[in-house]
Design a protein around this motif. Structure first.
Motif, PDB file in Angstrom:
ATOM      1  N   LEU A  15       0.875  -1.171   0.000  1.00 14.36           N
ATOM      2  CA  LEU A  15       0.000   0.000   0.000  1.00 14.36           C
ATOM      3  C   LEU A  15       0.909   1.216   0.000  1.00 14.36           C
ATOM      4  CD1 LEU A  15      -1.375  -2.349   1.867  1.00 14.36           C
ATOM      5  CD2 LEU A  15      -3.124  -0.615   2.094  1.00 14.36           C
ATOM      6  N   ARG A  16       0.758   2.051  -1.027  1.00 17.12           N
ATOM      7  CA  ARG A  16       1.629   3.219  -1.189  1.00 17.12           C
ATOM      8  C   ARG A  16       0.758   4.464  -1.295  1.00 17.12           C
ATOM      9  NH1 ARG A  16       6.105   2.626  -5.582  1.00 17.12           N
ATOM     10  NH2 ARG A  16       4.706   0.906  -5.869  1.00 17.12           N
ATOM     11  N   TRP A  17       1.094   5.484  -0.497  1.00 13.74           N
ATOM     12  CA  TRP A  17       0.352   6.741  -0.493  1.00 13.74           C
ATOM     13  C   TRP A  17       1.175   7.826  -1.159  1.00 13.74           C
ATOM     14  CZ3 TRP A  17       0.101   3.089   3.240  1.00 13.74           C
ATOM     15  CH2 TRP A  17      -1.166   2.663   3.620  1.00 13.74           C
ATOM     16  N   SER A  18       0.507   8.776  -1.818  1.00 14.01           N
ATOM     17  CA  SER A  18       1.203   9.877  -2.482  1.00 14.01           C
ATOM     18  C   SER A  18       1.685  10.927  -1.480  1.00 14.01           C
ATOM     19  CB  SER A  18       0.283  10.536  -3.518  1.00 14.01           C
ATOM     20  OG  SER A  18      -0.877  11.052  -2.891  1.00 14.01           O
ATOM     21  N   HIS A  19       1.213  10.854  -0.270  1.00 17.99           N
ATOM     22  CA  HIS A  19       1.598  11.798   0.783  1.00 17.99           C
ATOM     23  C   HIS A  19       2.333  11.021   1.873  1.00 17.99           C
ATOM     24  CE1 HIS A  19       1.079  15.794   2.531  1.00 17.99           C
ATOM     25  NE2 HIS A  19       0.988  15.189   3.686  1.00 17.99           N
ATOM     26  N   PRO A  20       3.383  11.575   2.485  1.00 17.17           N
ATOM     27  CA  PRO A  20       4.130  10.837   3.511  1.00 17.17           C
ATOM     28  C   PRO A  20       3.262  10.478   4.717  1.00 17.17           C
ATOM     29  CG  PRO A  20       5.314  12.818   2.847  1.00 17.17           C
ATOM     30  CD  PRO A  20       3.959  12.892   2.219  1.00 17.17           C
ATOM     31  N   LEU A  21       3.569   9.326   5.280  1.00 16.58           N
ATOM     32  CA  LEU A  21       2.897   8.877   6.500  1.00 16.58           C
ATOM     33  C   LEU A  21       3.468   9.614   7.704  1.00 16.58           C
ATOM     34  CD1 LEU A  21       3.067   5.035   5.793  1.00 16.58           C
ATOM     35  CD2 LEU A  21       1.109   6.540   5.461  1.00 16.58           C
ATOM     36  N   ALA A  22       2.664   9.771   8.739  1.00 22.92           N
ATOM     37  CA  ALA A  22       3.163  10.313   9.994  1.00 22.92           C
ATOM     38  C   ALA A  22       4.255   9.374  10.520  1.00 22.92           C
ATOM     39  CB  ALA A  22       2.021  10.440  11.003  1.00 22.92           C
ATOM     40  N   PHE A  23       5.152   9.887  11.352  1.00 25.13           N
ATOM     41  CA  PHE A  23       6.273   9.074  11.803  1.00 25.13           C
ATOM     42  C   PHE A  23       5.831   7.877  12.631  1.00 25.13           C
ATOM     43  CE2 PHE A  23       8.577  13.052  10.908  1.00 25.13           C
ATOM     44  CZ  PHE A  23       9.477  12.529   9.996  1.00 25.13           C
ATOM     45  N   ARG A  24       4.880   8.058  13.515  1.00 25.71           N
ATOM     46  CA  ARG A  24       4.429   6.952  14.371  1.00 25.71           C
ATOM     47  C   ARG A  24       3.129   6.386  13.827  1.00 25.71           C
ATOM     48  NH1 ARG A  24       6.665   7.469  20.170  1.00 25.71           N
ATOM     49  NH2 ARG A  24       8.384   8.889  19.775  1.00 25.71           N
ATOM     50  N   GLN A  25       3.098   5.071  13.682  1.00 29.69           N
ATOM     51  CA  GLN A  25       1.919   4.367  13.182  1.00 29.69           C
ATOM     52  C   GLN A  25       1.676   3.152  14.062  1.00 29.69           C
ATOM     53  OE1 GLN A  25       0.061   5.361  10.501  1.00 29.69           O
ATOM     54  NE2 GLN A  25       1.434   7.053  10.029  1.00 29.69           N
TER      55      GLN A  25
END
Length: 158
Positions: free
Chosen positions: A70-80
């Motif tokens: 799963l790839r998003w065009s916007h960066p993920l938050a650091f903590r998931q």
């Protein structure tokens, strides 16, 4: 900055261990034939994207194990906080173990929720198979999905 790089390398190492080493999908000349597909929905509200989908193997052969990206065009938050079987792989990517899929069978539903950095008004989500346990998928159209998800709380189906 150096801490971030080292942390990123540690996360990537954990991903390789968790997923068992991600290899590209087999070429058309190797292995038994299978046809993986993913159907589900995605919704976004206030920077959180919730994705749920069910993997399916249209056959004709079983798949011993598979991994979906799963790839998003916007960066993920650091903590998931990710579900079991899923691991982060870089700034915009999460890998999830699909598991074994019988010929003409459904897999377990996968539910993933992530936070994006900031609160973008939209995000492009791309889903595709990165490993299929040696099975060949000649119909790559139905295991590659692109979904534009707007920050409306509405579900977008794929």
């Amino acid at each position: 900055m150096r801490e971030r790089v080292l942390r990123g390398l540690a996360v990537w190492g954990a991903v390789v261990v968790a997923v068992g080493g991600v290899a590209p999908v087999a070429s058309a000349a190797e292995g038994p034939e299978a046809d993986l597909a993913y159907h589900g929905s995605a919704a976004m509200a206030s920077g959180r994207v919730d994705v749920g989908f069910t993997p399916r193997n249209h056959g004709p052969s079983a798949v011993p194990d598979a991994t979906v990206r799963l790839r998003w065009s916007h960066p993920l938050a650091f903590r998931q906080t990710l579900p079991d079987g899923c691991a982060r792989s870089g700034l915009r990517v999460v890998l999830c173990r699909v598991g074994a899929l019988a010929a003409d069978g459904l897999g377990e539903r996968i539910e993933v929720g992530v936070w994006l950095r900031g609160a973008p008004s939209e995000v492009l989500l791309e889903i595709d198979t990165v490993w299929s346990g040696g099975a060949v998928d000649r119909n790559r159209d139905n295991d590659r999905r692109r979904v534009l998800v707007l920050d409306t709380g509405d579900e977008y189906h794929f």
